[in-house]
Design a protein around this motif. Structure first.
Motif, PDB file in Angstrom:
ATOM      1  N   LEU A  63       0.829  -1.208   0.000  1.00 54.01           N
ATOM      2  CA  LEU A  63       0.000   0.000   0.000  1.00 54.01           C
ATOM      3  C   LEU A  63       0.862   1.257   0.000  1.00 54.01           C
ATOM      4  O   LEU A  63       0.539   2.250  -0.663  1.00 54.01           O
ATOM      5  N   SER A  67       0.687   4.047  -2.883  1.00 61.72           N
ATOM      6  CA  SER A  67       0.228   5.396  -2.529  1.00 61.72           C
ATOM      7  C   SER A  67       1.292   6.457  -2.797  1.00 61.72           C
ATOM      8  O   SER A  67       0.965   7.597  -3.126  1.00 61.72           O
ATOM      9  N   GLU A 324      -8.273   5.872  -4.473  1.00 62.16           N
ATOM     10  CA  GLU A 324      -8.663   4.526  -4.031  1.00 62.16           C
ATOM     11  C   GLU A 324      -8.824   3.589  -5.218  1.00 62.16           C
ATOM     12  O   GLU A 324      -8.334   2.454  -5.206  1.00 62.16           O
ATOM     13  N   THR A 327      -5.417   2.917  -6.803  1.00 59.92           N
ATOM     14  CA  THR A 327      -4.602   2.028  -5.968  1.00 59.92           C
ATOM     15  C   THR A 327      -5.035   0.573  -6.129  1.00 59.92           C
ATOM     16  O   THR A 327      -4.198  -0.327  -6.233  1.00 59.92           O
ATOM     17  N   ASP A 328      -6.353   0.338  -6.165  1.00 58.23           N
ATOM     18  CA  ASP A 328      -6.865  -1.028  -6.272  1.00 58.23           C
ATOM     19  C   ASP A 328      -6.690  -1.613  -7.674  1.00 58.23           C
ATOM     20  O   ASP A 328      -6.572  -2.842  -7.815  1.00 58.23           O
TER      21      ASP A 328
END
Length: 516
Positions: A63, A67, A324, A327-328
């Protein structure tokens, strides 16, 4: 009698010592193999002993990478596409990988088959229905077109030019080093001569090996899980870990035979089989669906993809789906393609002898991208229409492991289609494993483009054992998704390669300018 026993024991000891000495000398003379396998064994031991801590650490680091460096991945991806297109259309594009009058080593059909089977393979079966439907149900951004076209456009984006540009950059630089400079098939061949033979060069090759191994065992683990899911869907009984383990052994055994036979007799034949069966499966779904709608969707989504490619590639303005979502999905995909770039790019370079840089680069960017776009158009558009005919959607296509089998349930001969899909999953995994083992063997055989068979045997056994251990660990810890953790580990190991690609491309362009 006592003397005889002592003599036998002594003989066994000497024989054992002799074998140990041979193995020791082999590893001593091959530090790249010794260090890389040692690090992999050490990592495996840590994961087994401290599973929960390892999982949490990998999740946290993954993560953090996405990020903090996700946008860097986006800019790097766009830069790679533009760079490869620029080289392809420039005078440099006429340069040949090999002698000036040398013909391509493999036919275009065989070359494209190996290219696609290695670079994508089972992934298009995993995501064929699930991803377009997810994008339709969860539009990434507001668009003037329909949710269905936007879903296909964004799916094209995540599987299109950028993924193949990452592969193509490695293929370009390693291919030029291999065939023009006559250097070894190693990632370190792309760095300046003054670094050759240093610890920095060895570290680059070790990182490439470790990343390739993690990518392989993750792919085999996920692929066998989908095959098991398909078997459960078709035959109804709940096949468990035993079947998954047997599938891993079967895939590894076939891959070993393929890589033992070599590129021409093994890898090429299975790759051509894969593409032929995939095309037949695609044709069946196409002719049994609304062909007009599929062609219209393919054309519209491709047009929007080309028009929106640059703003989507930097997630600017209304083309930004949000941190979000990125990132996914996109950051995850970009990191995954980067992690596979060294192994896939080197294999592409290895099979591209006799082609010009223009032929290789345009072929790598365009041929597999168009094939993937049409594939997702056929399955995605047909799935959209199936949902419309149902009248409601309750996430039936939400799982990558079962979505395509549920999809085929809406077509005639669904049992046959499911069987062909399971066969293709096995075959695609075989080509991923055999080509990766071939590249790993080239690495540890000091960059030999035709590695010795003992290296192919070593890596085939090592990959199988690592995969079996991963599957067992995943079932021993049902509360921890070990396979997902390995995928996320690729995101972490891809970060150094992202920076290395910038350095590698800079050195390559600098050397070309000096020649020009």
């Amino acid at each position: 009698m006592l003397r005889t026993r002592l003599e036998i024991t002594s003989a066994d000891f000497l024989l054992s010592s002799g074998k140990t000495k041979v193995i020791y000398n082999f590893l001593k003379n091959n530090p790249l193999l010794a260090v890389s396998t040692g690090l992999l064994l050490l990592f495996s031991a840590v994961v087994f002993l401290f599973t929960e801590w390892s999982y949490q650490s990998i999740e946290m680091l993954s993560l953090w990478v996405r990020s903090h460096f996700g946008y860097f991945y986006l800019y790097l991806g766009l830069g790679c596409v533009l760079l490869l297109l620029g080289i392809a259309v420039s005078p440099w594009g006429k340069l040949k990988l090999g002698k000036p009058n040398e013909k391509p080593e493999h036919s275009t059909w065989a070359w494209a088959s190996m290219l696609y089977s290695t670079g994508m393979g089972a992934g298009i079966l995993l995501r064929a229905v699930q991803e377009p439907i997810f994008m339709q149900q969860n539009p990434p951004f507001a668009s003037k077109t329909t949710p269905e076209i936007l879903a296909l456009e964004f799916t094209f984006y995540q599987w299109g030019f950028t993924a193949w540009a990452f592969y193509g950059l490695f293929a370009l630089i390693i291919g030029h080093a291999l065939f023009a400079k006559k250097q070894k098939v190693l990632v370190s061949s792309s760095i300046p001569q003054k670094f050759k033979g240093t610890k920095r060069a060895n570290a680059v090759d070790i990182l490439a090996i470790i990343t390739t191994v993690f990518g392989l065992i993750a792919a085999i683990g996920l692929g066998t899980a989908q095959i098991t899911g398909g078997l459960n869907h078709v035959f109804q009984p709940e096949f468990g870990v035993t079947i998954t383990l047997l599938l891993a052994i079967l895939i590894s055994a076939i891959a070993f035979v393929s890589v033992w036979l070599g590129v021409d007799k093994g890898i090429k034949r299975i790759s051509k089989f894969n593409i032929l069966v995939t095309l037949l499966l695609l044709a069946f779904v196409f002719v049994n669906s609304n062909m007009g709608d599929i062609l219209l969707s393919f054309g519209k989504a491709s047009w929007y993809y080309l028009m929106d490619f640059v703003p989507m590639s930097i997630a600017v303005g209304r083309y930004n789906p949000g941190i979000e979502f990125l990132t996914d999905w996109t950051f995850y995909y970009w990191a995954f393609w980067l992690a596979w770039a060294p192994f896939t790019g080197i294999f592409i370079a290895r099979i591209s002898r006799g082609r010009t840089l223009r032929q290789m680069l345009l072929g790598v960017l365009i041929i597999p991208s168009l094939g993937t776009f049409f594939w997702f158009s056929v399955f995605g558009t047909s799935a959209f229409e199936i949902i419309e005919s149902w009248g409601s959607y309750n996430n039936e296509f939400g799982s990558v492991f079962s979505s395509i089998f549920i999809f085929f349930g809406e077509y005639p001969f669904s049992g046959l289609l499911n069987g062909i899909t399971i066969l293709l999953l096995v075959s695609f995994l075989v080509t991923s494993v055999d080509s990766a083992v071939f590249v790993l063997s080239m690495f540890t055989d000091k960059g030999n483009p035709n590695p010795q068979k003992k290296h192919r045997l070593i890596w085939s056994i090592f990959i199988l054992l690592a995969t079996l251990a991963l599957i067992l660990l995943g079932n021993a810890k049902p509360d921890i998704d070990v396979l997902t953790a390995v995928q996320k580990l690729l995101i972490i190991t891809s970060l150094p390669f992202a920076f290395f690609m910038v350095f590698m491309a800079t050195v390559f362009l600098s050397s070309f300018r000096k020649k020009g």
